[in-house]
Scaffold this motif. Structure first.
Motif, short mmCIF file in Angstrom:
data_model
loop_
_atom_site.label_atom_id
_atom_site.label_comp_id
_atom_site.label_asym_id
_atom_site.label_seq_id
_atom_site.Cartn_x
_atom_site.Cartn_y
_atom_site.Cartn_z
N MET A 1 -5.65 -10.41 -10.65
CA MET A 1 -6.16 -9.63 -9.54
C MET A 1 -5.05 -8.70 -9.08
SD MET A 1 -7.98 -10.82 -6.03
CE MET A 1 -9.57 -10.80 -6.83
N SER A 2 -5.39 -7.49 -8.73
CA SER A 2 -4.39 -6.52 -8.28
C SER A 2 -4.05 -6.72 -6.81
CB SER A 2 -4.90 -5.10 -8.50
OG SER A 2 -6.05 -4.88 -7.72
N GLN A 3 -2.88 -6.25 -6.44
CA GLN A 3 -2.41 -6.37 -5.07
C GLN A 3 -2.93 -5.19 -4.26
OE1 GLN A 3 1.75 -7.23 -4.57
NE2 GLN A 3 1.82 -6.09 -2.66
N ILE A 4 -3.58 -5.47 -3.12
CA ILE A 4 -4.09 -4.39 -2.27
C ILE A 4 -3.42 -4.37 -0.91
CG2 ILE A 4 -6.33 -4.33 -3.43
CD1 ILE A 4 -7.46 -5.78 -0.91
N GLY A 5 -2.46 -5.27 -0.70
CA GLY A 5 -1.78 -5.31 0.59
C GLY A 5 -0.39 -5.87 0.48
N SER A 6 0.40 -5.55 1.50
CA SER A 6 1.76 -6.05 1.59
C SER A 6 2.04 -6.33 3.06
CB SER A 6 2.72 -5.00 1.05
OG SER A 6 4.05 -5.43 1.19
N PHE A 7 2.52 -7.54 3.36
CA PHE A 7 2.72 -7.96 4.74
C PHE A 7 4.06 -8.63 4.93
CE2 PHE A 7 -1.75 -7.39 4.38
CZ PHE A 7 -2.15 -6.94 5.62
N THR A 8 4.55 -8.54 6.16
CA THR A 8 5.78 -9.20 6.56
C THR A 8 5.47 -10.12 7.74
OG1 THR A 8 7.06 -7.27 5.91
CG2 THR A 8 8.14 -8.83 7.36
N ARG A 9 5.98 -11.34 7.67
CA ARG A 9 5.73 -12.30 8.74
C ARG A 9 6.70 -12.08 9.89
NH1 ARG A 9 5.98 -18.82 9.06
NH2 ARG A 9 4.70 -18.94 10.92
N SER A 10 6.18 -12.09 11.11
CA SER A 10 6.99 -11.97 12.32
C SER A 10 7.30 -13.37 12.85
CB SER A 10 6.22 -11.19 13.40
OG SER A 10 5.90 -9.91 12.93
N ASN A 11 8.26 -13.45 13.76
CA ASN A 11 8.65 -14.74 14.35
C ASN A 11 7.53 -15.38 15.15
OD1 ASN A 11 11.21 -14.61 13.26
ND2 ASN A 11 12.08 -13.61 15.06
N ASP A 12 6.58 -14.57 15.65
CA ASP A 12 5.49 -15.12 16.47
C ASP A 12 4.30 -15.62 15.65
OD1 ASP A 12 4.36 -12.74 15.63
OD2 ASP A 12 3.98 -11.96 17.64
N GLY A 13 4.42 -15.64 14.32
CA GLY A 13 3.35 -16.15 13.47
C GLY A 13 2.33 -15.12 13.04
N THR A 14 2.51 -13.85 13.44
CA THR A 14 1.62 -12.79 12.99
C THR A 14 2.23 -12.12 11.76
OG1 THR A 14 2.64 -11.09 14.37
CG2 THR A 14 0.82 -12.36 15.34
N TYR A 15 1.40 -11.39 11.06
CA TYR A 15 1.85 -10.63 9.90
C TYR A 15 1.49 -9.16 10.13
CZ TYR A 15 2.00 -15.18 7.59
OH TYR A 15 2.28 -16.48 7.26
N THR A 16 2.37 -8.25 9.75
CA THR A 16 2.07 -6.82 9.84
C THR A 16 2.30 -6.21 8.48
OG1 THR A 16 4.33 -6.35 10.57
CG2 THR A 16 2.67 -6.61 12.29
N GLY A 17 1.46 -5.22 8.15
CA GLY A 17 1.59 -4.57 6.85
C GLY A 17 0.51 -3.54 6.64
N THR A 18 0.20 -3.30 5.38
CA THR A 18 -0.80 -2.31 5.02
C THR A 18 -1.79 -2.88 4.01
OG1 THR A 18 0.61 -1.43 3.26
CG2 THR A 18 0.74 -0.35 5.40
N ILE A 19 -3.00 -2.35 4.08
CA ILE A 19 -4.05 -2.65 3.10
C ILE A 19 -4.47 -1.31 2.51
CG2 ILE A 19 -6.39 -3.51 2.73
CD1 ILE A 19 -5.94 -5.35 5.16
N LYS A 20 -4.51 -1.25 1.18
CA LYS A 20 -4.90 0.00 0.53
C LYS A 20 -5.89 -0.30 -0.60
CE LYS A 20 -3.15 4.29 -1.24
NZ LYS A 20 -1.99 5.15 -1.41
N THR A 21 -7.12 0.20 -0.42
CA THR A 21 -8.16 0.12 -1.44
C THR A 21 -8.72 1.52 -1.60
OG1 THR A 21 -10.00 -0.27 0.08
CG2 THR A 21 -8.77 -2.22 -0.65
N PHE A 22 -9.79 1.66 -2.37
CA PHE A 22 -10.44 2.97 -2.48
C PHE A 22 -11.00 3.42 -1.14
CE2 PHE A 22 -11.04 1.56 -6.99
CZ PHE A 22 -10.14 2.47 -7.54
#
Length: 82
Positions: A1-22
């Motif tokens: 399966m291809s990767q459509i997102g990349s995220f970084t975990r924050s200290n508060d338990g949330t993740y921030t990043g990007t999602i890219k599809t068509f």
């Protein structure tokens, strides 16, 4: 399966990043779900883009005892959730 997102975990338990599809090219956040849910099938995390929920994630453990998140995304442009 291809990767459509990349995220970084924050200290508060949330993740921030990007999602890219068509259909989607957006900054996203993955945040904890409401802990008040009593359903075994309720997601552990919610995927948020521009204030709207576009998916959910569940914590899982692999056969070799590694933790990961199983994510399901839905968008009106998809024929089915991915």
């Amino acid at each position: 399966m291809s990767q459509i997102g990349s995220f970084t975990r924050s200290n508060d338990g949330t993740y921030t990043g990007t999602i890219k599809t068509f259909a989607i090219d957006a900054k996203a956040r993955i945040v904890p779900s409401d802990p008040a849910s009593t359903s075994d099938k309720a997601p552990d995390l919610r995927v948020i883009v521009s204030g709207d929920e576009i998916g959910a994630a569940w914590r899982r453990t692999s056969k070799d005892n590694r933790s990961y998140h199983s994510v399901k995304l839905d968008d009106p442009s998809f024929t089915a959730p991915i």
